[in-house]
Write an enzyme that holds these catalytic residues in place. Structure first.
Site, mmCIF file in Angstrom:
data_model
loop_
_atom_site.group_PDB
_atom_site.id
_atom_site.type_symbol
_atom_site.label_atom_id
_atom_site.label_comp_id
_atom_site.label_asym_id
_atom_site.label_seq_id
_atom_site.Cartn_x
_atom_site.Cartn_y
_atom_site.Cartn_z
ATOM 1 C CG ASP B 305 -0.001 -0.254 2.464
ATOM 2 O OD1 ASP B 305 0.853 -0.964 2.430
ATOM 3 O OD2 ASP B 305 -0.586 0.357 3.574
ATOM 4 C CD GLU B 306 -0.795 4.728 3.128
ATOM 5 O OE1 GLU B 306 -1.871 5.442 3.579
ATOM 6 O OE2 GLU B 306 -0.125 4.437 3.974
#
Lengths: 673, 673
Positions: B305-306
């Site tokens: 993620d991210e």
């Protein structure tokens, strides 16, 4: 100013326990601000790195100050707030140096010790000195030179009667270190359980623990955790008695040929190892070979207590063995066993410690005698302790520190490891190494054990560390109250778990009324709660009212003082008002509890009903300054009824009620003459 | 009678959560007495033996009944009270059968399941059915046929931002099993820490954890503990972003050539593994070889993620690599990385799960897509979830279950893993496996984490287990309150630790007044507490007022309802009296807190002052049925002031104050016309 002994009511020492050896309070203080830093000489010493990191975290949590630096710096930093240094790394062994010097000025704090263990002790004192004004937290200007009075300052936890998981031990080790205790005595085996994984004899933990044992990894984890806090770990393998769990796994080394199952009751039981069977020593030698590698301390506790040798006397082979050896008592046979054990331990480089029953001239003087009998046998406290020093043994005291007996803190505080009015030589006195508080666990579970250990053990810790002259009970109690609040921040559950039990009793979140009741009730003392050891089994519920109550019931103690004061100043209005506030509160309690209706709380209601009825009459009488004969008769009846234990607690305030009644009776006569 | 959905306000189900699939309540009940016994078919199945032993202990603790038998018996026993059977031993894997049938009559209780894991689920329901009358505890006559709606019912705990020791995990696993959750997703690595011991790459935990990591033994201990409760353990190693801790140990596999140190703030950071460096895959392959042996579950979470790829875009070599491969976006590069990872995992017999960013057509369909974006990005909930099913991936939902955001329980309860009004085919719906509550730990420590997880996660667990039609919010809240009290008996600290924090604030044992204040205040929601992620560092204090407050502030919620009622029935005296009781209580709060004087509590006093002032005016106005223009102006001013967060909390009752003010204004006009 330098404080003379007894002058510990200085506000700056209100959270300090144990009181240091030598303290000079100066002028001014060091203010805790965001730029607070700690510098240590060597960040590779994990014990110090972890301890200072914990210190920084606790400082921030306590003050709410958002510190810029969350970790210790090295000593090369410019002007740290707290400068920590030590001469050498300490060893976890008896007689290691734990002294430290602490100096706080308006500008900086300096902590120096001979060993890093001394630094740990000093950090705890420093933390306890943290205080506040309206707008800031500070540490007062102070100079402290400190060192312990005794080198052996222990807490024993019995994990056999009720198993205590690793997290229970860890939080108690944290609390121990906060009050400078340095020995964790781990009572690992008993009739109710064998709690260590044995790789050489796995039947021991497999058959002897109901699956509730420590893996060797967990043992190492606890030892390492303790070491990180400068605490030695002494394992106890209790033999030849208290051995039902061992015999459940190895019936072949029993003194009686039968099958054994783990004991579920409490008490003294007959199952005993056979000291005439070579197989017994083979098992023990293997076991100690394994366990002495696991536990690094020089000492191993072999128990040795409360063996009545019933099965020995019933066994013809054993009797024959005794005849051959010329033993005329079971004690001689046990000494034979102990000598063999001491040899085994010696082989593995260990020294023996055992309960006072092991004392016998034949036992090598390297052994430590653990004195425990007394209080309950009507013997003078510390008799065996003195005898041990006479016979040339080092010794430690637990008689007087049996915290499981639910006695008031001042009773333990009054016991000194060196008996008062003794005729000991200096050499003998030096053989008294200190003492241990003993937390036997027949009546405690992980939910309740903390409230039996703390805060009382902090007062015992002071007895072990501080100069003998530190003995003001009222001042100790005031500090103990504050220390209690600090301990829970380290993780102890002695305060918060009370609420959990009370919610279990009311079956709601509303515990206001029942909580008031805990402030005047205490669990039955000594061995009266579990008569004969068979009222409770190990699997009985310990989530009931008695388990929420503790010693030193707050309101009862305060009411007692007020009654004293009233007797001295019968016309003092303030005292009368405060007494009446209590009586008024208690008068309402019974109706406050009426709304709760379940089997558990219904069992307790007689207590609150008695309390309310007595309070009602006393309150009226106090107001009218008169106690009629009818009232007196009724009161007497209620008081007699209220003296009977209910749900394993006693309404301890009853003693003060009785005194108040008598006072009111006498005084009303005087007043109405 | 058979209950129709929505009819869960039957008293007998007041503690039951999640509500079973099919329930018929009969006549009469089984009364708990000393002779209660449990029989199981096979005492050698440790999972069942331990679970039934725990059940017996909990039954005794809850009822206070001293049971004769503290351990389960075998099924050959005559007429056990509770007869437990199952067809086979369950496996800890996705789609395992967890169904069970439970039948309680006046005479006996029968629990049968396909697997022993189903037995665990049934035992929890049985325990939740325990109820009481004045003189006894009982279990109502009932027939239950139950099975979960979703096979993946998880709780994620982030142990990277703030380390959570083993005992924290264990007590949360206990609570998870009580509400039938079956997946513990262990977020083990992030910018702030790498929390597993690696024997092949020890630098990871040595340099990446500040010494706060799990040993492999502890990992095994947790997995075994979870397995004992029928809970799978999914480890997450978050890569290629959220990787600062990894790069602290191995800067040579970073996308930017610099030195790294463990991150102390919260947020999204740039440090990223280099997906063009073969060394990266060597390290990861070694690591996953080691870790896949440690974690038995079929799935490994790789995060993903991210990652904004800032360091990728800055690195010429990486850009060249992308050109060569024809990648036009960082996402394509990350997919390249993920494919390599998926191959590595496949080599070790594992399947991949990752946050929704890993979704890309090239990723093998054996991967599970973990949907999380939405709420905070203004996206429709579950967008990626639907897309995943369209693309042929199995998927789970966390969007809507971010319990760290401190939202009210009903918001989470309203989110269904299968989006409402969707156009999913049956096949697509089946690909939605369930969901996970996510406990990100930027703002929680072991002291506070339980109060952020519980009780709200129990309501989410109901969403995952119970039929979709179980959705009555008021009934859920009533049951949740009861379940909350049960959970703490399993060890969760969500209630008791609040008191510890409050005592830290008052620096005394007296927390009556401050405790009242927690009932109208809530911590700042969403990401507003720690703006920019830099107000708090990982080592900042989390022992302050905001940490004692929770969502769903009790008095604020009740006051809100009362205001609603008043608006509907402006002349109802009872409502007015109850409103006034609250206002009166709050009016006194400010002066009750005056006696406390330290920097921490002084920071909070503006809240209680606002509360008291507003309450005073509203109370007067309510009494007089009149709100003067002056009063209104003053009120408005106070309310505006009170809307501003203080000490990271909001006075949530303020919304009701505003509504009450407007009502009083309008109504006083009507009344005085």
């Amino acid at each position: 100013m330098q404080l003379a002994f007894g002058q510990f009511d200085n506000r700056e020492l209100n959270k300090v326990m144990p009181i240091p050896k030598d303290t000079k309070i100066g002028v001014g203080s060091f203010i805790i601000q965001e730029n607070f830093t700690v510098a240590i000489q060597d960040t590779s010493n994990k014990r110090i790195y972890n301890a200072t990191t914990r210190f920084i975290r606790r400082l921030s949590n306590e003050t709410g100050v958002f510190l810029n630096h969350g970790f210790p710096l090295t000593i090369t930093e410019n002007k740290p707030s707290l400068h920590i240094s030590y001469d050498r790394i300490g060893e976890l062994k008896l007689f290691e140096d734990e002294s430290y010097n602490l100096e706080v000025t308006n500008q900086s704090i300096k902590l120096h010790a001979v060993t890093d263990i001394g630094v740990l002790r000093g950090l705890e004192t420093l933390y306890q000195l943290l205080n506040f004004e309206t707008n800031h937290f500070y540490i007062p200007s102070i100079k402290i030179i400190d060192a312990p009075r005794f080198p052996w300052r222990g807490l024993m936890i019995d994990v056999a009667r009720h198993f205590q998981p690793v997290d229970v031990l860890k939080r108690n080790l944290d609390a121990m270190s906060a009050v400078k205790l340095n020995v964790f005595h781990w009572h690992l085996t008993d009739d109710q359980g064998f709690r260590v994984e044995s790789k050489t004899h796995p039947k021991l933990h497999e058959l002897g623990s109901d699956g509730q044992y420590y893996t060797q990894q967990q043992i190492k984890e606890v030892i390492s955790y303790a070491g990180d806090k400068g605490i030695r770990v002494i394992p106890e393998f209790d033999v030849p008695g208290h051995a039902t769990a061992i015999l459940t796994a190895y019936p072949e080394i029993a003194s009686k040929n039968e099958s054994y199952t783990i004991e579920r009751n409490a008490g003294i039981f007959d199952p005993t190892l056979d000291p005439t069977n070579e197989k017994t020593y083979e098992v023990l030698s293997d076991l100690f070979e394994e366990m002495t590698q696991l536990f690094p301390d020089e000492y191993v506790h072999i128990g040795g207590d409360e063996n009545e040798g019933k099965h020995w006397s019933e066994n013809d082979d054993i009797k024959e063995f005794m005849n051959k050896k010329g033993f005329s008592s079971n004690h001689e046979l046990q000494t034979h066993f102990n000598i063999r054990l001491q040899e085994i331990l010696k082989k593995y480089g260990k020294k023996m410690i055992g309960w006072e029953e092991i004392m016998s001239p034949e036992i090598d003087k390297s052994a430590i005698i653990h004195s425990w009998k007394g209080v309950n046998e009507g013997l003078p406290a510390g008799e065996s302790l003195i005898k041990a020093t006479e016979m040339g043994y080092k010794t430690i005291l637990s008689n007087g520190y049996y915290i499981d007996l639910m006695l008031p803190v001042e009773e333990h505080y009054a016991v000194d490891p060196v008996p008062y009015d003794n005729v000991l030589t200096k050499e003998q006195e030096d053989m008294i190494l200190g003492g241990e508080a003993t937390m036997w666990s027949e009546l405690v579970t992980p939910l309740t054990i903390d409230s039996r250990i703390w805060p009382r053990t902090a007062a015992i810790a002071e007895r072990f560390w501080s100069p003998k002259e530190v003995s003001d009970v009222e001042n100790m109690k005031m500090r103990l109250h504050n220390v209690s609040l600090e301990l829970e921040k380290l993780g102890t559950m002695h305060l918060r778990n009370r609420e959990v039990i009370l919610r279990n009793i009311t079956k709601t979140e509303d515990i206001t009324a029942i909580s008031e009741l805990t402030k005047v009730c205490e669990p039955l003392k000594l061995y009266s709660r579990n008569k004969g050891g068979t009222e409770y089994q190990t699997y009985s519920p310990f989530t009931l009212f008695a388990d929420a109550c503790t010693t030193d019931a707050k309101d009862a103690k305060e009411f007692e003082k007020l009654v004293d004061e009233l007797i001295n100043q019968p016309e003092n209005k303030k005292i009368r008002i405060r007494l009446n506030q209590y009586l008024h509160k208690w008068n309402l309690l019974s109706s406050s509890l009426e709304g709760f209706d379940n089997p558990i709380i219904n069992e307790i209601k007689p207590i609150s009903e008695n309390l309310s009825q007595i309070s009602s009459i006393l309150s009226m009488s106090l107001k009218n300054n008169n106690l009629s004969t009818n009232q007196e008769e009724t009161l007497k009846e209620y008081i007699e009824r209220a003296k009977k234990p209910v749900a394993d607690v006693e309404l301890v305030v009853i003693v003060s009620f009785e005194r108040l009644m008598i006072h009111l009776k006498n005084y009303s006569k005087v007043a109405h003459k």
